[in-house]
Design a protein around this motif. Structure first.
Motif, mmCIF file in Angstrom:
data_model
loop_
_atom_site.group_PDB
_atom_site.id
_atom_site.type_symbol
_atom_site.label_atom_id
_atom_site.label_comp_id
_atom_site.label_asym_id
_atom_site.label_seq_id
_atom_site.Cartn_x
_atom_site.Cartn_y
_atom_site.Cartn_z
ATOM 1 N N CYS A 80 -37.901 40.556 -78.268
ATOM 2 C CA CYS A 80 -38.873 39.460 -78.325
ATOM 3 C C CYS A 80 -39.201 39.176 -79.780
ATOM 4 O O CYS A 80 -39.582 40.066 -80.533
ATOM 5 N N GLN A 81 -39.056 37.939 -80.171
ATOM 6 C CA GLN A 81 -39.355 37.539 -81.542
ATOM 7 C C GLN A 81 -40.812 37.123 -81.701
ATOM 8 O O GLN A 81 -41.418 37.366 -82.736
ATOM 9 N N GLU A 82 -41.328 36.500 -80.662
ATOM 10 C CA GLU A 82 -42.675 35.936 -80.725
ATOM 11 C C GLU A 82 -43.221 35.829 -79.317
ATOM 12 O O GLU A 82 -42.480 35.526 -78.389
ATOM 13 N N ILE A 83 -44.529 36.080 -79.158
ATOM 14 C CA ILE A 83 -45.148 35.929 -77.839
ATOM 15 C C ILE A 83 -46.624 35.605 -78.006
ATOM 16 O O ILE A 83 -47.285 36.147 -78.899
ATOM 17 N N HIS A 84 -47.113 34.674 -77.205
ATOM 18 C CA HIS A 84 -48.508 34.236 -77.280
ATOM 19 C C HIS A 84 -49.041 33.978 -75.875
ATOM 20 O O HIS A 84 -48.332 33.456 -75.033
ATOM 21 N N CYS A 85 -50.303 34.333 -75.660
ATOM 22 C CA CYS A 85 -50.955 34.104 -74.377
ATOM 23 C C CYS A 85 -52.213 33.274 -74.607
ATOM 24 O O CYS A 85 -52.907 33.463 -75.613
ATOM 25 N N THR A 86 -52.527 32.402 -73.665
ATOM 26 C CA THR A 86 -53.740 31.585 -73.788
ATOM 27 C C THR A 86 -55.006 32.437 -73.665
ATOM 28 O O THR A 86 -56.089 31.975 -74.032
ATOM 29 N N TYR A 87 -54.894 33.671 -73.209
ATOM 30 C CA TYR A 87 -56.044 34.581 -73.139
ATOM 31 C C TYR A 87 -56.496 35.000 -74.540
ATOM 32 O O TYR A 87 -57.666 35.273 -74.768
ATOM 33 N N LYS A 88 -55.552 35.074 -75.478
ATOM 34 C CA LYS A 88 -55.789 35.333 -76.904
ATOM 35 C C LYS A 88 -56.410 36.698 -77.226
ATOM 36 O O LYS A 88 -57.153 36.838 -78.181
ATOM 37 N N LYS A 89 -56.087 37.701 -76.447
ATOM 38 C CA LYS A 89 -56.598 39.049 -76.748
ATOM 39 C C LYS A 89 -55.996 39.577 -78.050
ATOM 40 O O LYS A 89 -56.697 40.186 -78.852
ATOM 41 N N PHE A 90 -54.711 39.321 -78.277
ATOM 42 C CA PHE A 90 -54.103 39.812 -79.512
ATOM 43 C C PHE A 90 -54.745 39.147 -80.727
ATOM 44 O O PHE A 90 -55.066 39.812 -81.710
ATOM 45 N N GLU A 91 -54.946 37.849 -80.653
ATOM 46 C CA GLU A 91 -55.536 37.120 -81.788
ATOM 47 C C GLU A 91 -56.967 37.570 -82.060
ATOM 48 O O GLU A 91 -57.409 37.575 -83.210
ATOM 49 N N ASN A 92 -57.705 37.949 -81.019
ATOM 50 C CA ASN A 92 -59.113 38.323 -81.184
ATOM 51 C C ASN A 92 -59.347 39.823 -81.367
ATOM 52 O O ASN A 92 -60.340 40.215 -81.977
ATOM 53 N N PHE A 93 -58.465 40.657 -80.820
ATOM 54 C CA PHE A 93 -58.691 42.098 -80.876
ATOM 55 C C PHE A 93 -57.550 42.867 -81.542
ATOM 56 O O PHE A 93 -57.757 43.907 -82.121
ATOM 57 N N GLY A 94 -56.321 42.362 -81.406
ATOM 58 C CA GLY A 94 -55.194 43.017 -82.052
ATOM 59 C C GLY A 94 -54.339 43.884 -81.148
ATOM 60 O O GLY A 94 -53.508 44.651 -81.625
ATOM 61 N N VAL A 95 -54.532 43.755 -79.830
ATOM 62 C CA VAL A 95 -53.708 44.477 -78.849
ATOM 63 C C VAL A 95 -53.250 43.461 -77.813
ATOM 64 O O VAL A 95 -54.022 42.588 -77.408
ATOM 65 N N LEU A 96 -51.999 43.575 -77.384
ATOM 66 C CA LEU A 96 -51.482 42.640 -76.385
ATOM 67 C C LEU A 96 -52.224 42.783 -75.066
ATOM 68 O O LEU A 96 -52.568 43.885 -74.638
ATOM 69 N N CYS A 97 -52.445 41.660 -74.403
ATOM 70 C CA CYS A 97 -53.156 41.649 -73.125
ATOM 71 C C CYS A 97 -52.202 41.945 -71.972
ATOM 72 O O CYS A 97 -50.979 41.950 -72.119
ATOM 73 N N SER A 98 -52.787 42.162 -70.821
ATOM 74 C CA SER A 98 -52.012 42.479 -69.614
ATOM 75 C C SER A 98 -51.046 41.355 -69.241
ATOM 76 O O SER A 98 -49.940 41.621 -68.763
ATOM 77 N N HIS A 99 -51.439 40.107 -69.484
ATOM 78 C CA HIS A 99 -50.568 38.971 -69.143
ATOM 79 C C HIS A 99 -49.306 38.992 -70.010
ATOM 80 O O HIS A 99 -48.204 38.746 -69.531
ATOM 81 N N THR A 100 -49.487 39.303 -71.282
ATOM 82 C CA THR A 100 -48.360 39.368 -72.210
ATOM 83 C C THR A 100 -47.444 40.533 -71.855
ATOM 84 O O THR A 100 -46.218 40.400 -71.886
#
Length: 135
Positions: A80-100
């Motif tokens: 995986c080169q890049e991944i983003h979720c509309t939940y934005k847990k990574f952007e706000n906390f720095g850990v990937l969310c369950s959806h990702t």
């Protein structure tokens, strides 16, 4: 009370147990556990571009996960080169969310991309900081 399951064959867990601090590992483990309750409601992949609609079982809320994958190696492993979720847990906390995490699983990606393992959560955080200052 359920005993804590040991998922010692999971490539993602093997990866993060070697990199994350114990408290962040526990946090990630909860996200991984929640990902097992997520449902992939839609999945589209075209030329390495992936888009998933993912929701939690029994919940109407849905999130969109988008990513870029590429096939590497002779065995056809995916990276995986890049991944983003509309939940934005990574952007706000720095850990990937369950959806990702669910989307990575659906894409057959077996490891978290290095760019999504932040230095501040790593066991070797001080070493990473010193190395960055030297560059």
């Amino acid at each position: 009370k359920l005993s804590r399951l040991s998922l010692n064959k999971s490539p993602i867990l093997i990866q993060v147990v070697l990199l994350y601090t114990p408290s962040i590992f526990d946090f990630f483990y909860c996200e991984l556990d929640t990902s097992l309750c997520c449902q992939v409601k839609q999945f589209h992949e075209l030329e390495g571009e992936v888009k998933c609609v993912i929701g939690l079982y029994g919940n109407d809320k849905e999130y969109i996960v988008e990513g870029k994958v590429e096939v590497i190696g002779l065995r056809g492993e995916k990276s995986c080169q890049e991944i983003h979720c509309t939940y934005k847990k990574f952007e706000n906390f720095g850990v990937l969310c369950s959806h990702t995490i669910k989307a990575l699983d659906r894409m057959n990606v077996m490891e978290i991309p290095e760019r999504y393992i932040l230095g501040r959560w790593r066991l070797d955080a001080k070493y990473c900081e010193i190395e960055e200052k030297m560059l």
